[in-house]
Motif scaffolding. Structure first.
Motif, PDB file in Angstrom:
ATOM      1  N   GLU A  48      23.632  16.925  45.069  1.00  3.70           N
ATOM      2  CA  GLU A  48      22.509  16.389  44.306  1.00  3.70           C
ATOM      3  C   GLU A  48      21.177  16.705  44.972  1.00  3.70           C
ATOM      4  O   GLU A  48      20.149  16.801  44.299  1.00  3.70           O
ATOM      5  CB  GLU A  48      22.662  14.880  44.127  1.00  3.70           C
ATOM      6  N   VAL A  59      28.199  15.782  33.689  1.00 10.08           N
ATOM      7  CA  VAL A  59      26.930  16.453  33.986  1.00 10.08           C
ATOM      8  C   VAL A  59      27.136  17.559  35.020  1.00 10.08           C
ATOM      9  O   VAL A  59      26.541  18.645  34.924  1.00 10.08           O
ATOM     10  CB  VAL A  59      25.884  15.435  34.491  1.00 10.08           C
ATOM     11  N   ASN A  60      27.991  17.313  36.004  1.00  6.00           N
ATOM     12  CA  ASN A  60      28.221  18.269  37.091  1.00  6.00           C
ATOM     13  C   ASN A  60      29.344  19.254  36.805  1.00  6.00           C
ATOM     14  O   ASN A  60      29.636  20.102  37.660  1.00  6.00           O
ATOM     15  CB  ASN A  60      28.559  17.515  38.380  1.00  6.00           C
ATOM     16  N   THR A  91      28.080   7.685  41.835  1.00  9.85           N
ATOM     17  CA  THR A  91      27.002   6.713  41.734  1.00  9.85           C
ATOM     18  C   THR A  91      27.064   5.824  42.969  1.00  9.85           C
ATOM     19  O   THR A  91      28.122   5.682  43.593  1.00  9.85           O
ATOM     20  CB  THR A  91      27.094   5.834  40.476  1.00  9.85           C
ATOM     21  N   GLY A 106      31.708  13.373  39.937  1.00 10.21           N
ATOM     22  CA  GLY A 106      30.475  12.603  39.785  1.00 10.21           C
ATOM     23  C   GLY A 106      30.432  11.391  40.684  1.00 10.21           C
ATOM     24  O   GLY A 106      31.466  10.765  40.957  1.00 10.21           O
ATOM     25  N   LYS A 158      21.469  10.220  47.458  1.00 14.31           N
ATOM     26  CA  LYS A 158      21.910  11.421  46.755  1.00 14.31           C
ATOM     27  C   LYS A 158      22.919  12.170  47.617  1.00 14.31           C
ATOM     28  O   LYS A 158      22.785  12.223  48.845  1.00 14.31           O
ATOM     29  CB  LYS A 158      20.728  12.346  46.455  1.00 14.31           C
ATOM     30  N   GLY A 196      28.773   5.302  35.090  1.00 15.77           N
ATOM     31  CA  GLY A 196      27.832   6.348  35.479  1.00 15.77           C
ATOM     32  C   GLY A 196      28.496   7.478  36.235  1.00 15.77           C
ATOM     33  O   GLY A 196      28.130   8.649  36.080  1.00 15.77           O
ATOM     34  N   GLU A 205      30.171   9.709  33.730  1.00 17.76           N
ATOM     35  CA  GLU A 205      29.157  10.510  33.043  1.00 17.76           C
ATOM     36  C   GLU A 205      28.658  11.643  33.940  1.00 17.76           C
ATOM     37  O   GLU A 205      28.474  12.773  33.485  1.00 17.76           O
ATOM     38  CB  GLU A 205      27.997   9.615  32.618  1.00 17.76           C
ATOM     39  N   ASN A 206      28.451  11.348  35.225  1.00 20.95           N
ATOM     40  CA  ASN A 206      27.974  12.384  36.147  1.00 20.95           C
ATOM     41  C   ASN A 206      29.020  13.468  36.385  1.00 20.95           C
ATOM     42  O   ASN A 206      28.671  14.614  36.684  1.00 20.95           O
ATOM     43  CB  ASN A 206      27.548  11.747  37.466  1.00 20.95           C
TER      44      ASN A 206
END
Length: 576
Positions: free
Chosen positions: A255, A565-566, A370, A368, A251, A558, A561-562
């Motif tokens: 995060e 989200v962020n 991953t 974001g 993380k 991902g 997408e993050n």
């Protein structure tokens, strides 16, 4: 910190040890008389509250006469005695002197402890923290920033760290740091908005509870402090399964949220302060500010409270205006460039990598991540496996409907040194570990590299992302950069839900690559043939892109997408 600054403090409060006299009749009588005098004849009531702190829970026992605080006991036995313990005693006296939280400031250098006390006392008194709606109102009132044009850039900087120190068996603690900055610039090179995050990964003998760690590659081992008590409990032996699990569990500092605590707040809190301060500045101005206003010893903002002679001299040499400028980051004490990570360098690199974007308005920006581990490709000629880990970062602008207005993606891929690709960044392991190496890239092992502290730092300093590798990272249809550019253009105008739906419909379920009519896999042929003519035509927009968007090489999907989200609110528009 005063009562008006209680937003979210019940969650982020910091505890501190407080000295409470052992109960005895004389002490109890003195305490009761003091409370009675402070109450002035009014009836008293005692209430309790608590809040999560730096090392544990802070508990507050508050005695009230009406709304006046006439008695107070604080406990927080998990806090550091020299910082938290001292702050608790100081705050107790301040609050009793005031009779309330109004006008009571936190203790400098002990923000977590101060916030913990305010939140615990507020909880006891039934005072609700400021509603989230007030923050939303502030954001709604934010003025739109006009720019003559907009460009965006993503910058990676990696470095290794020796330490902190060694474990109780005299084995060194080491870490890897990757700082990533995503920034928007106007045509004059001034920062319109900025997001910074960092991935820090340490050896498992690091005693911090929430630190991501890496034991090494499969076949390697390392001391581990599994219960975080500063004593080695075991030696971890890395396997394929544990390796993949470790990397997947990494993380970033953002995060990690409230688990990444500094004396003055979380890492996120401090980074937000720097980001806000750097808006409107060029990278040259930021570099100049850093050079004049930060310590030459540790990269932290200068302070008149420093204990270092060099820092005191440098601070005293500042003009009154320059000293006043430091007030903007008075709550941020972390380093901007040291062994923990080069934040300044990442911002500069984001500027160097900037590209113009066509968006006329930006409502949100997001960054974001991953992380994925990979077993393979294959083995070397001595039957030792090749491994790699990948950090994907996506920086994105979004419009008011959540559609991607601009997107940039990059990946840091790092392999074992027996990988035969000439320009692949590699890691032999942590100092003391070793690995097979194909130094001339002829698919044959030439030597076994023994990692030292010097080679460890040099390897990481030399890492380059897939974009930075440029023409050396070739795919059948072009470079990695060429292909990623096609995907970025394709996804502009989509929401992340639409991007995921496109991937599900148009990419292989076997390897995450775009479908085409020439696949050798029956499942891919069947999925492609089931598409309509219009859907097949839609694939023409990325006909030159053949790489996977989600496989062991990396979860690019991902990361995008993050980024959503962020995403945080911003208001930027291209003006005349």
């Amino acid at each position: 910190m005063n009562k008006s600054s209680l937003t979210g403090l019940v969650v982020m409060a910091v505890a501190s040890a407080v000295v409470v006299a052992a109960a005895n009749p004389v002490y109890d009588a003195i305490k009761a008389k003091r409370i009675q005098d402070a109450a002035g004849g009014m009836e008293t009531v005692t209430v309790t509250g608590e809040a999560e702190g730096y090392g544990g829970v802070i508990k507050a026992e508050v005695t009230l006469a009406g709304e006046k605080i006439v008695g107070l006991s604080l406990t927080g036995d998990k806090e550091t005695p020299d910082i938290g313990g001292a702050a608790l005693n100081t705050l107790k006296e301040k609050i009793l002197s005031s009779g309330s939280l109004d006008g009571v400031d936190g203790v400098s250098g002990a923000t977590w402890t101060s916030n913990g006390v305010f939140a615990a006392v507020s909880s006891a008194m039934g005072i609700e923290p400021a509603e989230e709606g007030k923050e939303a109102e502030t954001e709604a009132a934010q003025e739109t920033v006009a720019a003559s044009g907009i460009s965006h850039g993503l910058g990676f900087v990696s470095n290794g760290r020796l330490g902190p120190g060694k474990d109780d068996q005299e084995v060194g603690v080491y870490s890897i740091n990757e700082v990533v900055a995503y920034a928007l610039f106007d045509d004059d090179g001034r920062i319109l908005d900025l997001e910074v995050d960092q991935l820090e990964v340490a050896t498992p003998n690091y005693d911090g509870e929430h630190m991501p760690h890496l034991t090494g590659f499969p076949g390697q081992s390392y001391n581990a402090d599994t219960d975080h008590d500063e004593k080695v409990d075991t030696v971890l032996e890395q396997t394929n399964e544990t390796y993949l699990a470790e990397v997947e569990g990494w993380k970033t500092k953002r995060e990690r949220g409230n688990t990444y605590k500094l004396n003055s707040g979380t890492w996120t809190d401090e980074m937000d302060i720097f980001e806000e301060m750097f808006k409107g500045k060029t990278v040259e101005e930021i570099e100049k500010w850093y050079e004049t206003s930060c310590s030459d010893l540790n990269g932290r903002p200068l302070s008149e409270a420093s204990s270092k002679d060099e820092d005191i001299a440098k601070y005293n040499a500042l003009s009154d205006e320059e000293k006043a400028g430091l007030d903007a980051v008075s709550g941020a004490t972390m380093s901007l460039n040291d062994a923990h990570g080069n934040i300044i360098g990442a911002i500069v690199r984001a500027y160097e990598n900037r590209q113009p974007i066509a968006a006329k308005k930006v409502a949100k920006i997001g960054l974001g991540f991953t992380n994925t581990g990979r077993v393979g490709p294959g083995k070397d000629d001595q039957e030792v496996s090749v491994y790699s880990f990948n950090t994907q970062a996506a920086g994105a602008c979004f419009d008011e409907e959540g559609r991607i207005a601009a997107l940039t993606v990059d990946v840091m891929e790092v392999a074992t040194p027996n990988y035969d690709g000439e320009h692949m960044p590699h890691l032999t392991g942590f100092p003391g570990q070793s690995y097979n190496a194909d130094t001339d890239h002829d698919e044959k092992v030439d030597t076994v590299l023994e990692q030292t502290e010097e080679t460890f730092l040099a390897e990481i300093e030399g890492w380059k992302t897939k974009r930075e590798r440029g023409n050396t990272y070739k795919l059948n249809s072009g470079t990695w950069t060429d292909e990623m550019d096609l995907f970025e253009q394709k996804f502009t105008g989509m929401t992340t839900d639409e991007v995921n739906a496109w991937f599900d419909a148009y990419c292989s379920d076997l390897n995450g690559r775009p479908l085409h009519g020439k696949s050798e896999k029956e499942e891919d042929v069947a999925k492609y043939d089931a598409l309509s003519d219009a859907e097949k035509a839609d694939l023409d927009a990325i006909s030159g892109a053949t790489m996977s968007l989600k496989d062991a090489h990396g979860d690019i999907l991902g990361a995008i997408e993050n980024a959503w989200v962020n995403a945080k609110d911003t208001k930027i528009a291209v003006g005349k």
